[in-house]
Design a protein around this motif. Structure first.
Motif, PDB file in Angstrom:
ATOM      1  N   VAL A  10      -2.198  -4.446   3.969  1.00 49.75           N
ATOM      2  CA  VAL A  10      -1.339  -5.171   4.908  1.00 49.75           C
ATOM      3  C   VAL A  10      -1.662  -6.660   4.912  1.00 49.75           C
ATOM      4  O   VAL A  10      -0.763  -7.517   4.945  1.00 49.75           O
ATOM      5  CB  VAL A  10      -1.492  -4.573   6.322  1.00 49.75           C
ATOM      6  CG1 VAL A  10      -0.765  -5.434   7.353  1.00 49.75           C
ATOM      7  CG2 VAL A  10      -0.959  -3.148   6.356  1.00 49.75           C
ATOM      8  N   THR A  14       0.715 -10.106   4.329  1.00 50.64           N
ATOM      9  CA  THR A  14       0.777 -11.079   5.416  1.00 50.64           C
ATOM     10  C   THR A  14       0.314 -12.449   4.949  1.00 50.64           C
ATOM     11  O   THR A  14       0.954 -13.471   5.232  1.00 50.64           O
ATOM     12  CB  THR A  14      -0.093 -10.612   6.593  1.00 50.64           C
ATOM     13  OG1 THR A  14       0.388  -9.360   7.071  1.00 50.64           O
ATOM     14  CG2 THR A  14      -0.065 -11.632   7.723  1.00 50.64           C
ATOM     15  N   SER A  64      13.220  -0.623  10.039  1.00 50.92           N
ATOM     16  CA  SER A  64      11.974  -0.027   9.540  1.00 50.92           C
ATOM     17  C   SER A  64      11.585   1.200  10.364  1.00 50.92           C
ATOM     18  O   SER A  64      11.020   2.160   9.827  1.00 50.92           O
ATOM     19  CB  SER A  64      10.841  -1.059   9.552  1.00 50.92           C
ATOM     20  OG  SER A  64      10.451  -1.384  10.875  1.00 50.92           O
ATOM     21  N   HIS A  69       8.151   2.868   7.730  1.00 51.61           N
ATOM     22  CA  HIS A  69       7.472   1.570   7.650  1.00 51.61           C
ATOM     23  C   HIS A  69       6.907   1.293   6.263  1.00 51.61           C
ATOM     24  O   HIS A  69       6.979   0.166   5.775  1.00 51.61           O
ATOM     25  CB  HIS A  69       6.371   1.520   8.712  1.00 51.61           C
ATOM     26  CG  HIS A  69       6.895   1.694  10.098  1.00 51.61           C
ATOM     27  ND1 HIS A  69       6.540   2.746  10.912  1.00 51.61           N
ATOM     28  CD2 HIS A  69       7.783   0.963  10.813  1.00 51.61           C
ATOM     29  CE1 HIS A  69       7.159   2.645  12.073  1.00 51.61           C
ATOM     30  NE2 HIS A  69       7.929   1.584  12.038  1.00 51.61           N
ATOM     31  N   ARG A  70       6.343   2.328   5.627  1.00 51.40           N
ATOM     32  CA  ARG A  70       5.805   2.092   4.285  1.00 51.40           C
ATOM     33  C   ARG A  70       6.929   1.790   3.306  1.00 51.40           C
ATOM     34  O   ARG A  70       6.799   0.895   2.460  1.00 51.40           O
ATOM     35  CB  ARG A  70       4.985   3.289   3.796  1.00 51.40           C
ATOM     36  CG  ARG A  70       4.195   2.956   2.519  1.00 51.40           C
ATOM     37  CD  ARG A  70       3.356   4.108   2.024  1.00 51.40           C
ATOM     38  NE  ARG A  70       4.156   5.112   1.312  1.00 51.40           N
ATOM     39  CZ  ARG A  70       3.640   6.067   0.534  1.00 51.40           C
ATOM     40  NH1 ARG A  70       2.312   6.150   0.396  1.00 51.40           N
ATOM     41  NH2 ARG A  70       4.413   6.952  -0.058  1.00 51.40           N
ATOM     42  N   TYR A  73       8.025  -1.762   3.891  1.00 53.19           N
ATOM     43  CA  TYR A  73       7.011  -2.722   3.441  1.00 53.19           C
ATOM     44  C   TYR A  73       7.037  -2.852   1.919  1.00 53.19           C
ATOM     45  O   TYR A  73       7.007  -3.966   1.381  1.00 53.19           O
ATOM     46  CB  TYR A  73       5.630  -2.257   3.915  1.00 53.19           C
ATOM     47  CG  TYR A  73       4.519  -3.253   3.677  1.00 53.19           C
ATOM     48  CD1 TYR A  73       4.433  -4.425   4.413  1.00 53.19           C
ATOM     49  CD2 TYR A  73       3.540  -3.007   2.716  1.00 53.19           C
ATOM     50  CE1 TYR A  73       3.400  -5.323   4.197  1.00 53.19           C
ATOM     51  CE2 TYR A  73       2.505  -3.904   2.497  1.00 53.19           C
ATOM     52  CZ  TYR A  73       2.444  -5.061   3.241  1.00 53.19           C
ATOM     53  OH  TYR A  73       1.422  -5.956   3.023  1.00 53.19           O
ATOM     54  N   MET A 110       8.501  -7.237   5.326  1.00 54.30           N
ATOM     55  CA  MET A 110       7.056  -6.981   5.349  1.00 54.30           C
ATOM     56  C   MET A 110       6.460  -7.247   6.721  1.00 54.30           C
ATOM     57  O   MET A 110       5.692  -6.443   7.262  1.00 54.30           O
ATOM     58  CB  MET A 110       6.355  -7.883   4.316  1.00 54.30           C
ATOM     59  CG  MET A 110       6.548  -7.491   2.875  1.00 54.30           C
ATOM     60  SD  MET A 110       5.480  -8.467   1.794  1.00 54.30           S
ATOM     61  CE  MET A 110       6.315 -10.039   1.797  1.00 54.30           C
ATOM     62  N   THR A 113       6.807  -4.774   9.778  1.00 52.72           N
ATOM     63  CA  THR A 113       6.150  -3.467   9.715  1.00 52.72           C
ATOM     64  C   THR A 113       4.636  -3.549   9.911  1.00 52.72           C
ATOM     65  O   THR A 113       3.966  -2.516   9.955  1.00 52.72           O
ATOM     66  CB  THR A 113       6.413  -2.798   8.348  1.00 52.72           C
ATOM     67  OG1 THR A 113       5.886  -3.636   7.306  1.00 52.72           O
ATOM     68  CG2 THR A 113       7.895  -2.594   8.116  1.00 52.72           C
ATOM     69  N   THR A 114       4.107  -4.755  10.033  1.00 48.93           N
ATOM     70  CA  THR A 114       2.658  -4.954  10.026  1.00 48.93           C
ATOM     71  C   THR A 114       1.925  -4.072  11.029  1.00 48.93           C
ATOM     72  O   THR A 114       1.003  -3.329  10.680  1.00 48.93           O
ATOM     73  CB  THR A 114       2.338  -6.435  10.317  1.00 48.93           C
ATOM     74  OG1 THR A 114       2.852  -7.236   9.251  1.00 48.93           O
ATOM     75  CG2 THR A 114       0.845  -6.652  10.422  1.00 48.93           C
ATOM     76  N   CYS A 176      -0.110   0.207  -1.705  1.00 45.11           N
ATOM     77  CA  CYS A 176       0.721   0.881  -0.698  1.00 45.11           C
ATOM     78  C   CYS A 176       0.786   2.387  -0.944  1.00 45.11           C
ATOM     79  O   CYS A 176       0.724   3.187  -0.006  1.00 45.11           O
ATOM     80  CB  CYS A 176       2.142   0.299  -0.715  1.00 45.11           C
ATOM     81  SG  CYS A 176       2.320  -1.285   0.131  1.00 45.11           S
TER      82      CYS A 176
END
Length: 491
Positions: A10, A14, A64, A69-70, A73, A110, A113-114, A176
């Motif tokens: 993650v 970011t 998301s 979420h994955r 991302y 991205m 979804t962090t 991921c």
């Protein structure tokens, strides 16, 4: 060590998406020369990314939640990588700006979804550690961006500030599938399509109107037409959010005085603290003659001041009223910007920026950490995620609109000094060298200093306005010891 691989995954994304907010600044002069860009286009290289990232965050969060979420991302990483490649290979400015907009879309996917990814990977104390590391990486990204941009631009080419993203994206995508938990089936939910569309139109046309005012003038029917479209779209957004079934922003939150004050500070903080840096970087390189790396290093007082102030706030001001911390920080940012404008003149070089930058950095260090917890502490628990997303959106929009406004002001003040709009645009776009045969060096320096002074004074006024809003609106209640979840960070 295996349990921390989701955090690394993650943090990679970011760090990359936040670096790309500031890494471009020091590359603007060589980019402008290589692509022969206009001043307006140069502004869109920055604003295209910031706008698409900002306006899509809330809508992307809902998508998301529905699709996983994955998955979201990974999709964001792939889109970001493809857009970065397009930026690095762009043969003209139109392709570059288009790729930057797409890059911002990937960044929004991205970014949104962090916390969901971190929440699904960690519990209890480990989650707190993960949030702390993520926050440190986020803060470091903004500070490292100009320095990394200077190293890549000076050592290789401005194109490498984009191409360097490719191996990072590949590594993150692989991680991921090995470190993050798979998503389940598609979850039910609603997506506020028309809210997203109207909000995007409102923000995009407002920014476009301000940038077009460089060429058309504020009295132009085209400029006013765009402003009217923006106002109508904003009104449409308000109606949709009020009556819609799945609003991405609950307008009732604005009736909360404290949240409104904090959101106002979020909108103005990046405007006041960072928008002028774009034009100081151009001035330092194309007028003063610094290298990209040297120009990037001039921002160190902001980074150092921010670290010192945030450390002091964490140790000595924990539990104090957000009105004091955020309002005081915004006041420092405003005063620092005003100080920079006061100290800078036609004979100045980089040392004239240092004192003001240090004061701005102290203000940033107070404001940024407190904004996150205060925004969510001011709203009901079920609206914590919405508060976090809207705060980040406000910060990105403030930055984008600030770039546009200060660019218009810079060009207008430089034109007053030079007596030529075309010459002023050349100075603002980092192409002052081509004016050497037509204008004396001192005249060019005076024009650039006049533009920067005006920008710093407007940024200072924005900081003082933000401080006033916080002191008047935010209630003097202490911030809860444990925020619901950290707010999304931005530059």
């Amino acid at each position: 060590m295996r349990k921390w691989w989701p955090l690394v995954t993650v943090c990679l994304g970011t760090f990359m998406l936040l670096v790309d907010v500031t890494i471009v600044n020091v590359a603007l002069p060589p980019m402008a020369t290589d692509l022969s860009t206009s001043f307006s286009t140069l502004q869109w290289v920055i604003d295209g990314y910031a706008l698409s990232l900002g306006v899509l965050l809330l809508g992307a969060g809902a998508l998301s939640d529905m699709y996983g979420h994955r998955r979201f991302y990974v999709g964001g990483l792939i889109l970001f990588a493809a857009a970065s490649l397009a930026c690095g290979l762009a043969a003209d400015s139109t392709l570059l700006v288009t790729a930057r907009v797409i890059q911002g879309i990937g960044a929004a996917a991205m970014f949104t979804t962090t916390f969901a990814l971190l929440n699904s990977s960690y519990q209890g104390r480990d989650r707190g550690v993960a949030y702390g590391v993520w926050g440190g990486v986020s803060g470091a990204a903004s500070a490292i961006g100009p320095i990394l941009g200077g190293l890549l631009t000076e050592g290789f080419s401005w194109r490498w500030i984009f191409l360097v993203n490719l191996p990072i994206c590949v590594a993150a995508v692989v991680m991921c599938f090995t470190a993050l938990r798979p998503d389940g089936e598609r979850r039910p939910g609603g997506f506020d399509l028309w809210g997203t569309v109207t909000f995007t139109i409102a923000a995009g046309t407002l920014t476009y109107a301000v940038i077009r005012a460089n060429d058309e003038g504020w009295s132009s029917p085209k400029t006013w037409g765009l402003l009217i479209v923006s106002a109508v779209a904003l009104a449409g957004f308000a109606l949709i959010e009020h009556y819609g079934d799945n609003p991405m922003f609950d307008l009732a939150l604005l009736r909360n005085r404290s949240f409104s004050g904090i959101l106002t500070a979020g909108l103005l903080v990046n405007f006041a603290a960072f928008a002028a840096f774009t034009y100081t970087s151009i001035w330092l390189q194309s007028v003063i003659g610094l290298s990209p790396l040297q120009a990037g290093l001039t921002g160190l007082p902001v980074s150092i001041g921010s670290v010192l102030a945030s450390g002091f706030a964490g140790a000595r001001l924990h539990g104090r009223s957000p009105r004091l911390i955020i309002g005081g920080g915004m006041l420092l940012i405003g005063l620092g910007s005003l100080l920079s404008g006061f100290l800078l003149d036609a004979d100045s070089s980089w040392p004239a920026l240092m004192a003001g930058y240090a004061v701005v950095g102290l203000g940033v260090g107070l404001v940024m950490p407190a904004l996150a917890s205060s925004a969510m502490g001011a709203v009901p628990h079920r609206r914590g995620g919405m508060a976090a997303g809207s705060l980040t959106t406000a910060r990105q929009l403030g930055y984008a609109i600030g770039i546009a406004i200060l660019g218009t002001v810079f060009a207008a003040r430089a034109a007053d000094e030079l007596g030529s709009t075309d010459a002023a645009h050349a100075v603002a776009a980092g192409q002052a060298a081509r004016l050497a045969g037509s204008f004396g060096e001192h005249v060019i320096r005076a024009a650039a200093a006049a533009g920067l002074d005006a920008g710093f004074y407007i940024g200072g006024a924005a900081g003082l306005l933000g401080a006033l809003a916080v002191f008047l609106l935010v209630r003097p209640a202490a911030v809860p010891d444990e925020p619901k979840e950290p707010a999304l960070a931005a530059n």
